[in-house]
Design an enzyme around this catalytic site. Structure first.
Site, PDB file in Angstrom:
ATOM      1  N   ASN A 209      96.470  46.463  89.302  1.00 32.78           N
ATOM      2  CA  ASN A 209      95.493  47.528  89.043  1.00 32.78           C
ATOM      3  C   ASN A 209      94.362  47.435  90.058  1.00 32.78           C
ATOM      4  O   ASN A 209      94.348  46.554  90.912  1.00 32.78           O
ATOM      5  CB  ASN A 209      94.976  47.436  87.598  1.00 32.78           C
ATOM      6  CG  ASN A 209      94.357  46.080  87.316  1.00 32.78           C
ATOM      7  OD1 ASN A 209      93.376  45.705  87.927  1.00 32.78           O
ATOM      8  ND2 ASN A 209      94.956  45.336  86.401  1.00 32.78           N
ATOM      9  N   ASP A 279      98.521  45.129  81.144  1.00 32.09           N
ATOM     10  CA  ASP A 279      99.015  45.176  79.762  1.00 32.09           C
ATOM     11  C   ASP A 279     100.528  44.994  79.692  1.00 32.09           C
ATOM     12  O   ASP A 279     101.051  44.515  78.707  1.00 32.09           O
ATOM     13  CB  ASP A 279      98.623  46.509  79.116  1.00 32.09           C
ATOM     14  CG  ASP A 279      97.109  46.582  78.903  1.00 32.09           C
ATOM     15  OD1 ASP A 279      96.548  45.575  78.443  1.00 32.09           O
ATOM     16  OD2 ASP A 279      96.498  47.621  79.218  1.00 32.09           O
ATOM     17  N   LYS A 289     115.287  41.163  96.526  1.00 30.23           N
ATOM     18  CA  LYS A 289     114.608  42.447  96.697  1.00 30.23           C
ATOM     19  C   LYS A 289     115.504  43.585  96.183  1.00 30.23           C
ATOM     20  O   LYS A 289     116.681  43.658  96.553  1.00 30.23           O
ATOM     21  CB  LYS A 289     114.279  42.672  98.180  1.00 30.23           C
ATOM     22  CG  LYS A 289     113.481  43.922  98.408  1.00 30.23           C
ATOM     23  CD  LYS A 289     113.160  44.134  99.862  1.00 30.23           C
ATOM     24  CE  LYS A 289     112.577  45.530 100.029  1.00 30.23           C
ATOM     25  NZ  LYS A 289     112.659  46.004 101.391  1.00 30.23           N
ATOM     26  N   PHE A 323      85.431  42.799  78.026  1.00 27.78           N
ATOM     27  CA  PHE A 323      85.111  44.006  78.794  1.00 27.78           C
ATOM     28  C   PHE A 323      86.113  45.079  78.392  1.00 27.78           C
ATOM     29  O   PHE A 323      87.244  44.757  78.033  1.00 27.78           O
ATOM     30  CB  PHE A 323      85.245  43.738  80.304  1.00 27.78           C
ATOM     31  CG  PHE A 323      83.982  43.209  80.913  1.00 27.78           C
ATOM     32  CD1 PHE A 323      83.584  41.907  80.683  1.00 27.78           C
ATOM     33  CD2 PHE A 323      83.181  44.031  81.704  1.00 27.78           C
ATOM     34  CE1 PHE A 323      82.418  41.418  81.225  1.00 27.78           C
ATOM     35  CE2 PHE A 323      82.002  43.551  82.249  1.00 27.78           C
ATOM     36  CZ  PHE A 323      81.616  42.244  82.008  1.00 27.78           C
ATOM     37  N   LYS A 337      87.671  47.432  69.015  1.00 27.58           N
ATOM     38  CA  LYS A 337      88.223  46.364  69.859  1.00 27.58           C
ATOM     39  C   LYS A 337      87.485  45.052  69.605  1.00 27.58           C
ATOM     40  O   LYS A 337      88.091  43.992  69.517  1.00 27.58           O
ATOM     41  CB  LYS A 337      88.081  46.788  71.328  1.00 27.58           C
ATOM     42  CG  LYS A 337      89.089  46.166  72.218  1.00 27.58           C
ATOM     43  CD  LYS A 337      89.204  46.894  73.540  1.00 27.58           C
ATOM     44  CE  LYS A 337      90.120  48.100  73.426  1.00 27.58           C
ATOM     45  NZ  LYS A 337      90.275  48.796  74.702  1.00 27.58           N
ATOM     46  N   LYS A 341      89.430  41.790  68.163  1.00 29.89           N
ATOM     47  CA  LYS A 341      89.548  40.579  69.000  1.00 29.89           C
ATOM     48  C   LYS A 341      88.526  39.511  68.613  1.00 29.89           C
ATOM     49  O   LYS A 341      88.425  38.497  69.280  1.00 29.89           O
ATOM     50  CB  LYS A 341      89.419  40.964  70.482  1.00 29.89           C
ATOM     51  CG  LYS A 341      90.464  41.974  70.946  1.00 29.89           C
ATOM     52  CD  LYS A 341      90.574  42.064  72.449  1.00 29.89           C
ATOM     53  CE  LYS A 341      91.510  43.212  72.837  1.00 29.89           C
ATOM     54  NZ  LYS A 341      91.989  43.145  74.206  1.00 29.89           N
TER      55      LYS A 341
HETATM   56  O1  C5P Z   1      92.375  45.980  74.928  1.00 28.32           O
HETATM   57  P1  C5P Z   1      91.765  46.067  76.280  1.00 28.32           P
HETATM   58  O2  C5P Z   1      92.744  45.814  77.394  1.00 28.32           O
HETATM   59  O3  C5P Z   1      90.950  47.303  76.528  1.00 28.32           O
HETATM   60  O4  C5P Z   1      90.701  44.865  76.270  1.00 28.32           O
HETATM   61  C1  C5P Z   1      90.025  44.496  77.411  1.00 28.32           C
HETATM   62  C2  C5P Z   1      89.563  43.080  77.256  1.00 28.32           C
HETATM   63  O5  C5P Z   1      90.623  42.239  76.820  1.00 28.32           O
HETATM   64  C3  C5P Z   1      89.097  42.486  78.572  1.00 28.32           C
HETATM   65  O6  C5P Z   1      88.039  41.591  78.304  1.00 28.32           O
HETATM   66  C4  C5P Z   1      90.352  41.782  79.089  1.00 28.32           C
HETATM   67  O7  C5P Z   1      90.035  40.706  79.940  1.00 28.32           O
HETATM   68  C5  C5P Z   1      91.027  41.319  77.818  1.00 28.32           C
HETATM   69  N1  C5P Z   1      92.496  41.347  77.879  1.00 28.32           N
HETATM   70  C6  C5P Z   1      93.211  40.175  77.785  1.00 28.32           C
HETATM   71  N2  C5P Z   1      94.584  40.185  77.805  1.00 28.32           N
HETATM   72  C7  C5P Z   1      95.254  41.363  77.928  1.00 28.32           C
HETATM   73  C8  C5P Z   1      94.549  42.582  78.019  1.00 28.32           C
HETATM   74  C9  C5P Z   1      93.163  42.530  77.998  1.00 28.32           C
HETATM   75  O8  C5P Z   1      92.593  39.101  77.686  1.00 28.32           O
HETATM   76  N3  C5P Z   1      96.563  41.349  77.950  1.00 28.32           N
END
Ligand code: C5P
Length: 399
Positions: A209, A279, A289, A323, A337, A341
């Protein structure tokens, strides 16, 4: 905060030298003891007498003026200083500092000091943007110097662009922060993640990303400045490793990041997850490859672990900061969120606004707290924002 502090103000030969006069006035007003050191070219722009009257101290203009004392003087200045401020800093002094040159009183004192050094560049836009100046600035930052961003606008040379001396009020804010908060994270162990993750498809391709890592690196730098013991776990970025870290760990995939974060989680008092973790990852990694075909290609993805969520479940003494990038119903989504979390606060980027989010040096965010309250912050540099976030963390740690 500045009462009784010894601030050495280095003034160099930029037209903005006259604005440093106001800086002396503001420093004095806050109770600092100000010693001005001018380079020879600075004296062409403003007379030493102006600085002398305002600072109440004789201005040092040349290392060889007092041949008997200079050797001692540059070291004693270096030792006595609580802070060095080079404002305005020309491309020339920046280059000399980066090269370790010590051919006048100012550069010799800077090389000899163990105090923090704040550099406030002001110059022609092309000199500022020149890759050599930019590299010198990056190098100084890497070595632990604080460097302010110049402002954009009309420059004395007639150009419109980046290179203007920031307003003295803004410089004062940074000075107060450097001197004042310097140890409010002492004995605190802070784990920060930054940058994107890379999820390989085959030996040459990956999913990633746009995260540049700038926010996480700014947080790491700021936490070090405030005396914290900092571990930075970073995905691939182009940024120099911040100076003064306890540990720097480079990772590539979300899985690597998870392993490192879990390993150091019990060690930490505060975890700030600024990384943009992918994600999803490809379901199957191809050792070879993948060949191009004429037909369409379907890539199957599988979910990556949510590292922060796992931390939220394991949380014991740790303060957890997340974040998020939200575009709609920001407060509701972020709060949900935060609760899911088990976070203490969440910083929400408005990724659609200009000057916010990925790749840029500034950010516009809202901070949402456990009690559901929301704080909207104006556009600011990622470094300034890092300090605001740390201010809030310190408040929570103390409450
Ligand atoms: O759920 P979302 O991706 O919006 O959440 C963002 C937060 O969760 C960020 O702080 C990111 O570093 C963390 N995150 C994580 N592992 C993931 C996705 C996001 O620790 N797989």
């Amino acid at each position: 905060m500045l009462q009784g502090k010894f601030v050495v103000l280095g003034v160099t030969g930029s037209i903005a030298a006259y604005k440093a006069v106001e800086l002396v006035r503001l420093l004095k007003k806050k109770g600092a003891n100000v010693q001005v050191v001018m380079t020879r070219s600075a004296t062409e722009f403003v007379t030493p007498l102006t600085f002398q009257v305002l600072s109440g101290n004789p201005v040092i203009t040349d290392m060889f003026e007092k041949p008997v004392r200079w050797e001692v003087e540059h070291v004693s200045l270096a030792d006595k200083a609580d802070l060095f401020v080079v404002a305005p800093a020309t491309a020339n002094i920046i280059a000399k500092m980066a090269a370790g040159i010590a051919d006048d009183m100012l550069t010799a004192s800077i090389l000899a000091t163990r105090a923090k050094v704040l550099v406030v560049p002001a110059m022609n836009v092309h000199m500022y943007c020149n890759p050599i100046t930019q590299e010198n600035i990056s190098y100084l930052k890497e070595k632990g110097f604080s460097v302010m961003e110049p402002e954009e606008g009309f420059l004395a040379c007639g150009y419109l662009g980046k290179g203007r001396f920031p307003e003295p009020d803004k410089i004062m804010e940074v000075i107060e922060r450097l001197v004042g908060n310097s140890n409010d994270l002492k004995n605190k162990r802070i784990l920060i993640t930054a940058g994107p993750t890379r999820e390989p498809i085959d030996p040459v391709r990956f999913i990633s990303n746009r995260s540049s890592g700038k926010m996480g690196y700014a947080l790491a730098e700021a936490a070090v400045e405030r005396g914290g013991e900092v571990i930075l776990i970073s995905g691939p970025t182009c940024l120099p490793q911040p100076a003064g870290l306890f540990k720097y760990i480079a990772v590539e995939t979300a899985q690597d990041m998870k392993e490192q974060v879990l390993k150091f989680f019990p060690w930490s008092d505060v975890v700030i997850k600024a990384a943009a973790v992918a994600d999803y990852k490809p379901k199957c990694y191809s050792e070879r490859k993948i060949k191009k075909k004429d037909s369409e290609m379907v890539l199957e993805l599988t979910k990556n672990p949510d590292i922060l969520k796992e931390l939220g479940e394991k949380k014991d003494k740790q303060l957890l900061v997340g974040f998020a990038a939200e575009t709609d119903e920001i407060k509701e989504n972020a709060l949900e969120k935060l609760r899911q979390k088990n976070l203490d606060l969440i910083v929400v980027n408005d990724v659609t606004a200009e000057g916010a989010g990925f790749e840029v040096d500034t950010n516009i965010v809202k901070i949402i707290y456990k009690d559901g309250s929301m704080e909207e912050l104006p556009k600011m540099t990622k470094k300034d924002l890092a300090h605001v976030i740390l201010d809030r963390i310190v408040q929570i740690l103390r409450s």
